[in-house]
Motif scaffolding. Sequence first.
Motif, PDB file in Angstrom:
ATOM      1  N   ALA A 158      50.802  35.609  48.895  1.00 42.49           N
ATOM      2  CA  ALA A 158      51.483  36.845  48.522  1.00 42.49           C
ATOM      3  C   ALA A 158      50.767  38.057  49.119  1.00 42.49           C
ATOM      4  N   CYS A 159      51.520  39.128  49.256  1.00 37.85           N
ATOM      5  CA  CYS A 159      50.944  40.393  49.701  1.00 37.85           C
ATOM      6  C   CYS A 159      49.959  40.897  48.652  1.00 37.85           C
ATOM      7  N   THR A 160      48.884  41.510  49.091  1.00 32.62           N
ATOM      8  CA  THR A 160      47.932  42.118  48.155  1.00 32.62           C
ATOM      9  C   THR A 160      48.464  43.462  47.671  1.00 32.62           C
ATOM     10  N   ALA A 161      49.337  44.077  48.446  1.00 36.51           N
ATOM     11  CA  ALA A 161      50.016  45.333  48.114  1.00 36.51           C
ATOM     12  C   ALA A 161      51.136  45.501  49.140  1.00 36.51           C
ATOM     13  N   SER A 162      52.001  46.464  48.928  1.00 36.93           N
ATOM     14  CA  SER A 162      53.070  46.681  49.906  1.00 36.93           C
ATOM     15  C   SER A 162      52.618  47.618  51.020  1.00 36.93           C
ATOM     16  N   TYR A 163      51.526  48.351  50.796  1.00 38.14           N
ATOM     17  CA  TYR A 163      51.066  49.364  51.736  1.00 38.14           C
ATOM     18  C   TYR A 163      49.573  49.567  51.547  1.00 38.14           C
ATOM     19  N   VAL A 167      33.115  30.524  31.806  1.00 37.64           N
ATOM     20  CA  VAL A 167      33.490  31.936  31.936  1.00 37.64           C
ATOM     21  C   VAL A 167      33.170  32.437  33.337  1.00 37.64           C
ATOM     22  N   SER A 168      32.024  32.065  33.880  1.00 40.67           N
ATOM     23  CA  SER A 168      31.646  32.479  35.234  1.00 40.67           C
ATOM     24  C   SER A 168      32.631  31.943  36.264  1.00 40.67           C
ATOM     25  N   LEU A 169      33.021  30.687  36.119  1.00 40.81           N
ATOM     26  CA  LEU A 169      33.982  30.092  37.033  1.00 40.81           C
ATOM     27  C   LEU A 169      35.322  30.811  36.940  1.00 40.81           C
ATOM     28  N   PHE A 170      35.779  31.089  35.725  1.00 42.71           N
ATOM     29  CA  PHE A 170      37.035  31.811  35.547  1.00 42.71           C
ATOM     30  C   PHE A 170      36.984  33.179  36.218  1.00 42.71           C
ATOM     31  N   LEU A 171      35.918  33.925  36.019  1.00 44.61           N
ATOM     32  CA  LEU A 171      35.791  35.243  36.623  1.00 44.61           C
ATOM     33  C   LEU A 171      35.758  35.154  38.143  1.00 44.61           C
ATOM     34  N   ALA A 172      35.072  34.171  38.672  1.00 40.98           N
ATOM     35  CA  ALA A 172      34.998  34.011  40.126  1.00 40.98           C
ATOM     36  C   ALA A 172      36.376  33.725  40.715  1.00 40.98           C
ATOM     37  N   LEU A 173      37.138  32.866  40.067  1.00 42.97           N
ATOM     38  CA  LEU A 173      38.470  32.520  40.569  1.00 42.97           C
ATOM     39  C   LEU A 173      39.460  33.662  40.390  1.00 42.97           C
ATOM     40  N   SER A 174      39.395  34.359  39.280  1.00 38.70           N
ATOM     41  CA  SER A 174      40.373  35.409  39.025  1.00 38.70           C
ATOM     42  C   SER A 174      40.112  36.682  39.815  1.00 38.70           C
ATOM     43  N   THR A 175      38.902  36.893  40.299  1.00 37.12           N
ATOM     44  CA  THR A 175      38.614  38.102  41.073  1.00 37.12           C
ATOM     45  C   THR A 175      38.757  37.875  42.560  1.00 37.12           C
ATOM     46  N   GLY A 176      39.154  36.699  42.982  1.00 39.71           N
ATOM     47  CA  GLY A 176      39.413  36.460  44.393  1.00 39.71           C
ATOM     48  C   GLY A 176      38.189  36.036  45.182  1.00 39.71           C
ATOM     49  N   VAL A 177      37.087  35.755  44.510  1.00 36.62           N
ATOM     50  CA  VAL A 177      35.911  35.302  45.231  1.00 36.62           C
ATOM     51  C   VAL A 177      36.250  34.005  45.938  1.00 36.62           C
ATOM     52  N   GLY A 178      35.971  33.926  47.196  1.00 38.95           N
ATOM     53  CA  GLY A 178      36.266  32.733  47.966  1.00 38.95           C
ATOM     54  C   GLY A 178      37.674  32.709  48.529  1.00 38.95           C
ATOM     55  N   ALA A 179      38.492  33.722  48.225  1.00 42.95           N
ATOM     56  CA  ALA A 179      39.848  33.775  48.750  1.00 42.95           C
ATOM     57  C   ALA A 179      39.817  34.145  50.229  1.00 42.95           C
ATOM     58  N   LYS A 208      36.478  37.273  52.927  1.00 41.53           N
ATOM     59  CA  LYS A 208      36.074  37.973  51.703  1.00 41.53           C
ATOM     60  C   LYS A 208      37.272  38.493  50.916  1.00 41.53           C
ATOM     61  N   CYS A 209      38.391  38.710  51.582  1.00 45.74           N
ATOM     62  CA  CYS A 209      39.620  39.169  50.934  1.00 45.74           C
ATOM     63  C   CYS A 209      39.380  40.410  50.075  1.00 45.74           C
ATOM     64  N   GLU A 210      38.853  41.449  50.705  1.00 49.72           N
ATOM     65  CA  GLU A 210      38.562  42.699  50.014  1.00 49.72           C
ATOM     66  C   GLU A 210      39.604  43.748  50.370  1.00 49.72           C
ATOM     67  N   PRO A 211      39.685  44.813  49.589  1.00 46.20           N
ATOM     68  CA  PRO A 211      40.642  45.887  49.904  1.00 46.20           C
ATOM     69  C   PRO A 211      40.381  46.474  51.287  1.00 46.20           C
ATOM     70  N   GLY A 212      41.340  47.160  51.798  1.00 42.28           N
ATOM     71  CA  GLY A 212      41.212  47.742  53.121  1.00 42.28           C
ATOM     72  C   GLY A 212      42.310  47.219  54.008  1.00 42.28           C
ATOM     73  N   ASN A 213      41.924  46.442  55.016  1.00 44.21           N
ATOM     74  CA  ASN A 213      42.957  45.927  55.920  1.00 44.21           C
ATOM     75  C   ASN A 213      43.247  44.449  55.677  1.00 44.21           C
ATOM     76  N   ASP A 214      43.360  44.054  54.423  1.00 41.90           N
ATOM     77  CA  ASP A 214      43.666  42.673  54.042  1.00 41.90           C
ATOM     78  C   ASP A 214      44.999  42.603  53.309  1.00 41.90           C
ATOM     79  N   PRO A 215      46.105  42.680  54.035  1.00 43.00           N
ATOM     80  CA  PRO A 215      47.408  42.755  53.373  1.00 43.00           C
ATOM     81  C   PRO A 215      47.918  41.491  52.698  1.00 43.00           C
ATOM     82  N   TYR A 216      47.472  40.303  53.138  1.00 46.48           N
ATOM     83  CA  TYR A 216      48.093  39.069  52.648  1.00 46.48           C
ATOM     84  C   TYR A 216      47.038  38.079  52.182  1.00 46.48           C
ATOM     85  N   ASN A 217      47.132  37.654  50.917  1.00 47.32           N
ATOM     86  CA  ASN A 217      46.204  36.685  50.353  1.00 47.32           C
ATOM     87  C   ASN A 217      46.765  35.279  50.572  1.00 47.32           C
TER      88      ASN A 217
END
Length: 125
Positions: free
Chosen positions: A109-114, A8-20, A95-104
């Motif tokens: 893929a884009c994290t958002a369009s804007y 479960v911990s591994l799944f949560l880490a991968l699905s939340t973008g940790v390490g992206a 860290k791939c966190e919100p803010g100025n990180d448009p592309y994962n």
Amino acid sequence: MIPFVLAVSLFLALSTGVGATCEACPNCDYESISISQGDACLNYWTCSGDTITCFYPSVANPGTFNNCSYSEPNDWPLNDGSSEFCFPYAGVNSKCEPGNDPYNVGTSACTASYGYVGGVNSGLL
């Protein structure tokens, strides 16, 4: 029970973008507002397909934005915008966190369009 908790911990880490890794807009451009204020900084960005465009307030043309666009491949070089004020490459944020990180990069893929950043020195002059 321990293997289940680890799974479960591994799944949560991968699905939340940790390490992206994300491609990011440079925080500021090369256009100086003044010696005391520093350079113009990121106001907002857009992302479409494999292109991110970063918008900074223009010092030379108050009331407008300078835009710097970056695309893959080859480490996200500048493909549209003036080298006078745009950085030659987009940045990388591990860290791939919100803010100025448009592309994962991990999901290609884009994290958002804007995204609005609006920090210090980012408002229209």
